[in-house]
Design an enzyme around this catalytic site. Structure first.
Site: not given
Length: 538
Positions: A345, A368
């Site tokens: 993430d 991310h």
């Protein structure tokens, strides 16, 4: 005749007096006045030397205070089992970051604390900083009953070592090297602990993998809460073994292991714990350690002030869901630098209530990217200000530098600078998304968290889907977006469709031509939009 004798006697007396003026024996009465006097400067030097440790090489063996002490007080050599030389950070501490007490040197004299930097011109630091108090005791978890075999539950030993360090203050909890400690959910808590405690992690701490150990679910595994002056540093590892929560099977495992894994996974609680969390603490340092395979977020700071993270390594697979690297919430005065982040993430997630955040010299990927938000979920107010992200490398991340807010929120994101960001095969390097939604459907709402004053400088490299995406609210357009030296080139990857830059209700300035051209950005300010200040909204 008598007159001649008297004259001769007087002459002899005069001769005798003349001789006395040159013969030392005649100076006996003046004794001490003829000793050589010490000069005022040498006498003053001796007087200054009295009572000052380390001021005289002749008296103290030349042990002068160190002008660059370690970041935190390491344990003294020979104390406890498994001791190694403490981790020494390679970069110098950030000027705004807290510095913990330094250790004593070999002669027992306290090393010096670096002077507080001054922002004014012409102010020079003093040549001899004020010494800090000597280091306290070292509490080795092995001495409190920890086995370190990776199988026995060492939680109680860690609790006991912590309690002893809390009572002492300015002390060290030592987790020795070459040992593996199984520790269940644990909270190292204040507020009654004395300040300036060092958690020296040289060995490995592993989490339990049985569902029974987690009960109905916990928000964190290892927690430090309500402390002042807490440091975790060393060469050790925190291994969350979060694979139990991940929804994929390791292809390297054999079939029998996969079957057992699936059964155990079904028993695990739905609430996934953060690996390492700091809450309500001041002057926090995390340096040198490695955190791997968290079930959710790896490292979280909540309601903290004065945080420095450096030389940290965080690692989990790209497809491990929601495994953010570093999560910041309601925290101020944070410095993150010289750190490697690879996760499933956001490498760094900056949430509401954060200000004065400085991130630099960080490697991110996979992951991310570095994100502010999502902010304003469920119609809440969110405020973030004064964020700098610079000198960052991103490799094969989903996004690069991103601001994401939910519809219906309130508040403001203001004064954000993204500078010297090198991207490589990043899907979308630059994003502002005021329509963020991680659900299947989200309702359209009018209000939004405003975004103002965002600088993009020297964002360069390659993308795989879209170079720039500015999707801003109709009711609260993005304003003050500036771009300088943005050069983003496509990478031709099969099955990927490349898109042009996208803008909606985004206003600002292009200070230099961009690659590709971002013609969709509206130059200037939104018409008829009365921009409110951070003070008014937050």
């Amino acid at each position: 005749m008598k007159l001649r004798v008297k004259g001769l006697g007087l002459l002899l007396l005069l001769v005798l007096l003349a001789l006395c003026s040159t013969i030392d024996v005649c100076n006996a009465r003046r004794g001490k006045h003829w000793r050589p006097r010490s000069s005022p400067s040498s006498s003053l030097q001796r007087n200054k030397g009295k009572g000052k440790k380390g001021s005289s090489n002749r008296q103290h063996g030349g042990n002068r205070p160190s002008l660059k002490p370690p970041l935190s007080p390491p344990p003294s050599p020979g104390t406890g089992k498994g001791y190694q030389s403490p981790y020494q950070p390679s970069p110098s501490p950030s000027p705004n970051a807290p510095v913990s007490p330094s250790p004593t040197n070999g002669s027992g004299h306290a090393s010096s604390k670096p002077p507080t930097p001054s922002c004014g011109k012409g102010n020079q630091p003093p040549s001899w900083p004020t010494p800090t108090p000597p280091q306290g005791a070292v509490f080795n978890v092995v001495d409190f009953g920890a086995k370190g075999d990776g199988v026995s539950d060492d939680t109680k030993a860690f609790v006991a070592a912590w309690a002893a360090a809390c009572k002492q203050g300015a002390s060290t909890v030592l987790v020795p090297s070459e040992l593996e400690f199984l520790v269940g959910p644990i909270s190292f808590s204040g507020p009654y602990c004395k300040p300036n405690i060092l958690f020296q992690l040289e060995g490995t701490i592993v989490a339990p993998t049985s569902a029974k150990a987690w009960g109905s679910g916990l928000l964190q595994w290892i927690e430090f809460t309500k402390l002042n002056g807490i440091s975790i540093q060393g060469n050790g590892i925190i291994n969350s073994r979060g694979q139990q929560w991940w929804t994929y099977s390791d292809t390297d495992d054999n079939e029998d292991d996969d079957t057992l894994y699936d059964v155990e996974f079904e028993r695990m609680p739905q609430v996934k714990p953060t690996a390492l969390r700091f809450y309500g603490s001041f002057n926090v340092v995390v340096a040198g350690i490695t955190i791997v395979n968290s079930s959710q977020c790896h490292l979280k700071f909540d309601s903290c002030q004065g945080v420095m993270v450096h030389d940290l390594t965080i690692s989990s697979p790209e497809n491990s869901l929601n495994t953010d690297g570093i999560h910041l919430q309601n925290s101020k005065d944070v410095s993150i630098h010289h750190t490697n982040l690879a996760c499933g993430d956001d490498c760094v997630s900056i949430q509401t209530g954060c200000s004065n955040i400085n991130i630099h010299n960080v490697n991110c990927g996979p992951g991310h990217g570095i994100s502010i938000g999502g902010l304003g979920r469920d119609n809440t107010k969110a405020c973030v200000s004064n964020v700098t992200v610079r000198d960052v490398n991103m490799f094969r991340t989903m996004t690069g530098v991103r601001i994401k807010t939910w519809q219906g929120g309130l508040g403001l994101v203001q004064d954000v600078r993204f500078s010297n960001i090198q991207v490589s095969e990043v899907q979308t390097p630059i994003i502002i998304d005021q329509f963020y939604c991680d659900k299947r459907t989200c309702s359209n709402q009018t209000s939004a968290v405003a975004v103002s004053g965002v600088q993009y400088e020297n964002i360069r490299g390659t993308f795989t889907i879209k170079p720039v995406h500015f999707a801003c609210s109709d009711s609260s357009p993005c304003s003050g977006i500036t771009l300088t030296g943005v050069q983003l080139r496509p990478v031709q990857i099969p099955h990927y469709h490349l898109n042009d830059p996208f803008c909606w209700q985004a206003f600002g300035e292009l200070y230099t031509p961009t690659i590709p051209p971002i013609a969709c950005l509206h130059l200037g300010k939104p018409a008829g939009n009365n921009l409110q200040s951070y003070h008014d909204l937050c």
